[in-house]
Design an enzyme around this catalytic site. Structure first.
Site, PDB file in Angstrom:
ATOM      1  N   ALA A 130      26.886  15.316 -30.851  1.00 35.49           N
ATOM      2  CA  ALA A 130      27.076  16.677 -30.345  1.00 35.49           C
ATOM      3  C   ALA A 130      25.767  17.353 -29.966  1.00 35.49           C
ATOM      4  CB  ALA A 130      27.809  17.521 -31.391  1.00 35.49           C
ATOM      5  N   GLY A 131      24.654  16.808 -30.418  1.00 34.07           N
ATOM      6  CA  GLY A 131      23.361  17.422 -30.095  1.00 34.07           C
ATOM      7  C   GLY A 131      22.220  16.687 -30.760  1.00 34.07           C
ATOM      8  N   GLN A 132      21.027  16.865 -30.218  1.00 35.14           N
ATOM      9  CA  GLN A 132      19.853  16.183 -30.753  1.00 35.14           C
ATOM     10  C   GLN A 132      18.625  17.051 -30.564  1.00 35.14           C
ATOM     11  OE1 GLN A 132      19.304  12.221 -29.260  1.00 35.14           O
ATOM     12  NE2 GLN A 132      17.249  12.002 -30.112  1.00 35.14           N
ATOM     13  N   GLY A 133      17.829  17.169 -31.620  1.00 37.25           N
ATOM     14  CA  GLY A 133      16.586  17.925 -31.556  1.00 37.25           C
ATOM     15  C   GLY A 133      15.403  17.035 -31.861  1.00 37.25           C
ATOM     16  N   GLY A 134      14.263  17.657 -32.152  1.00 36.18           N
ATOM     17  CA  GLY A 134      13.068  16.893 -32.422  1.00 36.18           C
ATOM     18  C   GLY A 134      13.101  16.155 -33.753  1.00 36.18           C
ATOM     19  N   ALA A 143      16.358  16.061 -35.849  1.00 34.84           N
ATOM     20  CA  ALA A 143      17.705  15.807 -36.360  1.00 34.84           C
ATOM     21  C   ALA A 143      18.682  15.504 -35.232  1.00 34.84           C
ATOM     22  CB  ALA A 143      18.201  17.012 -37.161  1.00 34.84           C
ATOM     23  N   VAL A 164      23.036  15.723 -34.473  1.00 34.83           N
ATOM     24  CA  VAL A 164      24.300  16.285 -34.945  1.00 34.83           C
ATOM     25  C   VAL A 164      25.449  15.473 -34.360  1.00 34.83           C
ATOM     26  CG1 VAL A 164      25.775  18.323 -35.041  1.00 34.83           C
ATOM     27  CG2 VAL A 164      23.285  18.590 -35.097  1.00 34.83           C
ATOM     28  N   LYS A 178      24.921  16.965 -39.608  1.00 34.34           N
ATOM     29  CA  LYS A 178      23.540  17.088 -39.157  1.00 34.34           C
ATOM     30  C   LYS A 178      22.685  16.154 -39.998  1.00 34.34           C
ATOM     31  CE  LYS A 178      19.856  20.321 -37.961  1.00 34.34           C
ATOM     32  NZ  LYS A 178      19.457  21.738 -37.831  1.00 34.34           N
ATOM     33  N   ASP A 208      13.676  29.509 -34.709  1.00 33.11           N
ATOM     34  CA  ASP A 208      13.882  28.666 -33.525  1.00 33.11           C
ATOM     35  C   ASP A 208      15.072  29.196 -32.722  1.00 33.11           C
ATOM     36  OD1 ASP A 208      13.287  26.604 -31.819  1.00 33.11           O
ATOM     37  OD2 ASP A 208      14.351  25.071 -32.954  1.00 33.11           O
TER      38      ASP A 208
END
Length: 362
Positions: free
Chosen positions: A231-235, A237, A239, A255, A350
């Site tokens: 569902a999503g990706q950051g630097g 983590a 999800v 997450k 953030d």
């Protein structure tokens, strides 16, 4: 660090206004490399004149050749921090990892290790591309720091901050560790807190999960979760949408973060305590967190409507702009959310469209 500018054919100069400047700068650099340092002042002036001429041209903001001009000028500037700040303000290649890799390397060479670490973190938080190369550069940087200090690199880097410095670096591992120690007695009492000193024991490696991991089963805290997609990706983590115990009606968001990060769970429970019941639905909810020595897994509500960034992109895809009234509506909602947080003494570190989920009220 030397920056090498390529040669160009003269017959393309008419189509590329930057080209004559590049040729002149290359000529000045060649003279410098051949031992003729008398033109150093002229080279600095040439670089500055080029930057002044083109820095507001949107056509060159993401041009790596123009980035190299800036970096050459920064390298010879006494006030390099001011130059880098101007580069950020004029958005010179801020989405390219080369900007952060080079500047961090430049700071490291000057012994400004803490500042270099911050630059890597900034680039990663902005998802500068190629992101994997930037992360690899940061990893090599930390290896060099580990060799330099002979131990826990991040802690040593953080301890390098001058003792008289009054500001607090929120990225510093020592700051985070101190805060976690202070809240430890409180967080262990929270419902849904499940700590472990061991590494994640599941058969499916969490590092292997990606966009194509659909229907894989991961075991967490005695429950099985069927992955339905990323569902999503950051630097730091990722999800995932998942069905708890393979029940299609019981959908959650997982997450998964490395290294483990209990602070976010703590903040969710602080929201439960500080935010009024009327406003609480404006913020996400964490059911539980499973902490391991290598990962943390936060189990949260899943909201299928996506993020505010997704909504913005849906207009971009069809070549349209979001309606003004809708922009006003979302802006008001964001201001209300920030006001609610600030009223109870919480600062969101953030706040951006990627981290704002859209919720349709029942």
């Amino acid at each position: 660090m030397a920056v090498i500018l390529p040669s160009f054919e003269d017959n393309t100069a008419a189509q590329d206004p930057l080209l004559p400047w590049l040729l002149s700068i290359k000529k000045a650099l060649d003279e410098w490399c051949s031992g003729n340092h008398s033109g150093a002042t002229d080279l600095d002036k040439l670089l500055l004149d080029c930057i002044t001429t083109f820095k507001h041209h949107s056509h060159y903001k993401n041009d790596l050749r123009f980035l190299k001009i800036w970096l050459l000028y920064l390298e010879g500037s006494k006030d390099f921090e001011k130059v880098f700040k101007e580069m950020e303000e004029t958005e010179i290649c801020i989405g390219h990892s080369l900007l952060y890799q080079w500047y961090a390397f430049f700071l490291e060479a000057k012994g400004l290790w803490q500042d270099a670490h911050m630059v890597y973190q900034t680039g990663i938080s902005r998802k500068a591309e190629p992101l994997e190369l930037l992360k690899e550069a940061q990893s090599l940087f930390l290896d060099r720091m580990s060799e330099r200090f002979g131990g826990s690199s991040l802690q040593k880097i953080d301890e390098f901050i001058e003792s008289g410095k009054s500001s607090i670096n929120p990225w510093a591992s020592s700051t985070v560790k101190d805060l976690l120690k202070k809240i430890n007695r409180q967080i262990i009492k929270y419902d849904g807190y499940h700590p472990s000193n061991k590494a994640y024991p599941g058969k499916v490696a969490l590092s292997s999960l990606n966009n194509s991991s659909r229907n894989k089963i991961v075991e967490i805290g005695g429950k099985k979760y069927q992955i339905k997609g990323c569902a999503g990706q950051g630097g730091f983590a990722k999800v995932f949408k998942a069905c708890e115990n393979s029940n299609p009606d019981d959908v959650v968001a997982l997450k998964i973060q490395k290294p483990a990060f209990p602070w976010e769970f703590y903040m969710y429970r602080q929201l439960d305590q500080r935010i009024s019941e009327k406003e609480r639905s404006n913020f996400g909810f964490a059911h539980r967190i499973h902490l391991y020595s290598d990962y943390s897994i936060l189990v949260c509500d899943y909201l299928p409507q996506g993020t505010l960034q997704d909504a913005i992109n849906s207009y971009v895809v069809i070549g349209k702009c979001m309606e003004e009234v809708l922009c006003i509506y979302y802006t008001i909602e964001m201001l209300c959310i920030l006001e609610s947080l600030h009223n109870v003494g919480i600062i969101h570190g953030d706040f951006k469209p990627d981290n704002l989920l859209i919720r349709y009220a029942r």
